[in-house]
Design a protein around this motif. Structure first.
Motif, PDB file in Angstrom:
ATOM      1  N   GLY A 182       1.245   6.350   1.999  1.00 49.90           N
ATOM      2  CA  GLY A 182       2.567   6.386   1.405  1.00 49.90           C
ATOM      3  C   GLY A 182       3.539   6.961   2.414  1.00 49.90           C
TER       4      GLY A 182
ATOM      5  N   THR B  11       5.828   9.577   3.874  1.00 48.72           N
ATOM      6  CA  THR B  11       6.031  11.023   3.823  1.00 48.72           C
ATOM      7  C   THR B  11       7.283  11.357   4.610  1.00 48.72           C
ATOM      8  OG1 THR B  11       3.664  11.436   3.651  1.00 48.72           O
ATOM      9  CG2 THR B  11       5.031  13.275   4.373  1.00 48.72           C
ATOM     10  N   THR B  12       8.186  12.090   3.985  1.00 50.74           N
ATOM     11  CA  THR B  12       9.415  12.538   4.630  1.00 50.74           C
ATOM     12  C   THR B  12       9.413  14.058   4.618  1.00 50.74           C
ATOM     13  OG1 THR B  12      10.572  10.589   3.799  1.00 50.74           O
ATOM     14  CG2 THR B  12      11.934  12.410   4.591  1.00 50.74           C
TER      15      THR B  12
ATOM     16  N   GLN C 101       9.575  11.285   9.502  1.00 55.45           N
ATOM     17  CA  GLN C 101       9.057  10.322   8.529  1.00 55.45           C
ATOM     18  C   GLN C 101       7.923   9.534   9.147  1.00 55.45           C
ATOM     19  OE1 GLN C 101      11.967   7.494   7.131  1.00 55.45           O
ATOM     20  NE2 GLN C 101      11.980   8.390   5.108  1.00 55.45           N
TER      21      GLN C 101
ATOM     22  N   TYR D   3       4.048   7.160   7.724  1.00 61.63           N
ATOM     23  CA  TYR D   3       3.113   6.815   6.662  1.00 61.63           C
ATOM     24  C   TYR D   3       1.918   7.740   6.776  1.00 61.63           C
ATOM     25  CZ  TYR D   3       5.890   2.807   5.456  1.00 61.63           C
ATOM     26  OH  TYR D   3       6.923   2.020   5.035  1.00 61.63           O
TER      27      TYR D   3
ATOM     28  N   THR E 227       8.225  15.449   0.987  1.00 60.60           N
ATOM     29  CA  THR E 227       7.960  14.645  -0.200  1.00 60.60           C
ATOM     30  C   THR E 227       7.108  13.451   0.223  1.00 60.60           C
ATOM     31  OG1 THR E 227       8.959  13.466  -2.058  1.00 60.60           O
ATOM     32  CG2 THR E 227      10.082  13.310   0.055  1.00 60.60           C
ATOM     33  N   HIS E 228       6.341  12.940  -0.710  1.00 61.35           N
ATOM     34  CA  HIS E 228       5.455  11.801  -0.429  1.00 61.35           C
ATOM     35  C   HIS E 228       5.649  10.765  -1.526  1.00 61.35           C
ATOM     36  CE1 HIS E 228       1.827   9.766   1.029  1.00 61.35           C
ATOM     37  NE2 HIS E 228       1.557   9.563  -0.250  1.00 61.35           N
ATOM     38  N   ARG E 229       5.822   9.538  -1.129  1.00 64.17           N
ATOM     39  CA  ARG E 229       6.018   8.451  -2.102  1.00 64.17           C
ATOM     40  C   ARG E 229       5.053   7.333  -1.774  1.00 64.17           C
ATOM     41  NH1 ARG E 229       7.374   5.940  -6.522  1.00 64.17           N
ATOM     42  NH2 ARG E 229       8.754   4.167  -6.375  1.00 64.17           N
ATOM     43  N   LYS E 230       4.168   7.055  -2.715  1.00 65.26           N
ATOM     44  CA  LYS E 230       3.254   5.934  -2.558  1.00 65.26           C
ATOM     45  C   LYS E 230       4.014   4.686  -2.985  1.00 65.26           C
ATOM     46  CE  LYS E 230      -1.505   4.752  -3.293  1.00 65.26           C
ATOM     47  NZ  LYS E 230      -2.754   5.115  -3.929  1.00 65.26           N
ATOM     48  N   MET E 231       4.324   3.838  -2.026  1.00 63.33           N
ATOM     49  CA  MET E 231       5.192   2.691  -2.264  1.00 63.33           C
ATOM     50  C   MET E 231       4.488   1.565  -3.022  1.00 63.33           C
ATOM     51  SD  MET E 231       7.857   3.846  -0.703  1.00 63.33           S
ATOM     52  CE  MET E 231       8.966   2.650  -0.054  1.00 63.33           C
TER      53      MET E 231
END
Length: 93
Positions: free
Chosen positions: A18, A20-21, A41, A43, A73-77
Motif C-alpha cells: 500500500g 505509505t506517506t 512516499q 509502496y 499513514t498507510h493506504r492499501k489502494m
C-alpha cells in the motif's frame, strides 16, 4: 543486457503493498531550535513497514539534521479480491 525486473505499482498493490506517506520532522543542523519537514512516499507493507524503517535508519546514519518525530499513514489502494482482469471491447458508434 537484460531489462531490470522492477515491479509496476499495480503488481505491488496486488502483492499486498500500500502507499505509505510519512511526514518527517527534523531539526536544522545549524539551528537546532528550528524544525523543518520532509515528506516521503513509497509502496510498503503494513504493519511492519520495512521500507519506511529502512529510510529512517538511513536518515539517522547519513543526514545531519536529527529527527524530531515521524508521522505516517498507510493506504492499501487495492487488494487481490477487488481486482479482476476483464477482456473485451465496448464500441459506441
Amino acid at each position: 543486457m537484460q531489462k531490470s525486473e522492477t515491479p509496476t505499482e499495480t503488481e505491488l498493490m496486488l502483492k499486498g503493498y500500500g502507499l505509505t506517506t510519512a511526514e518527517v520532522f527534523y531539526r536544522m543542523p545549524d539551528y537546532r531550535h528550528v524544525l523543518n519537514t520532509f515528506v516521503w512516499q513509497d509502496y510498503d507493507i503494513a504493519p511492519d513497514h520495512p521500507k519506511l524503517f529502512s529510510f529512517i535508519e538511513f536518515w539517522q546514519d547519513s543526514i545531519e539534521g536529527p529527527l524530531h518525530s515521524v508521522r505516517f499513514t498507510h493506504r492499501k489502494m487495492i487488494s487481490s479480491g477487488e481486482w479482476r482482469n476483464v477482456v473485451g471491447e465496448f464500441r459506441y458508434h
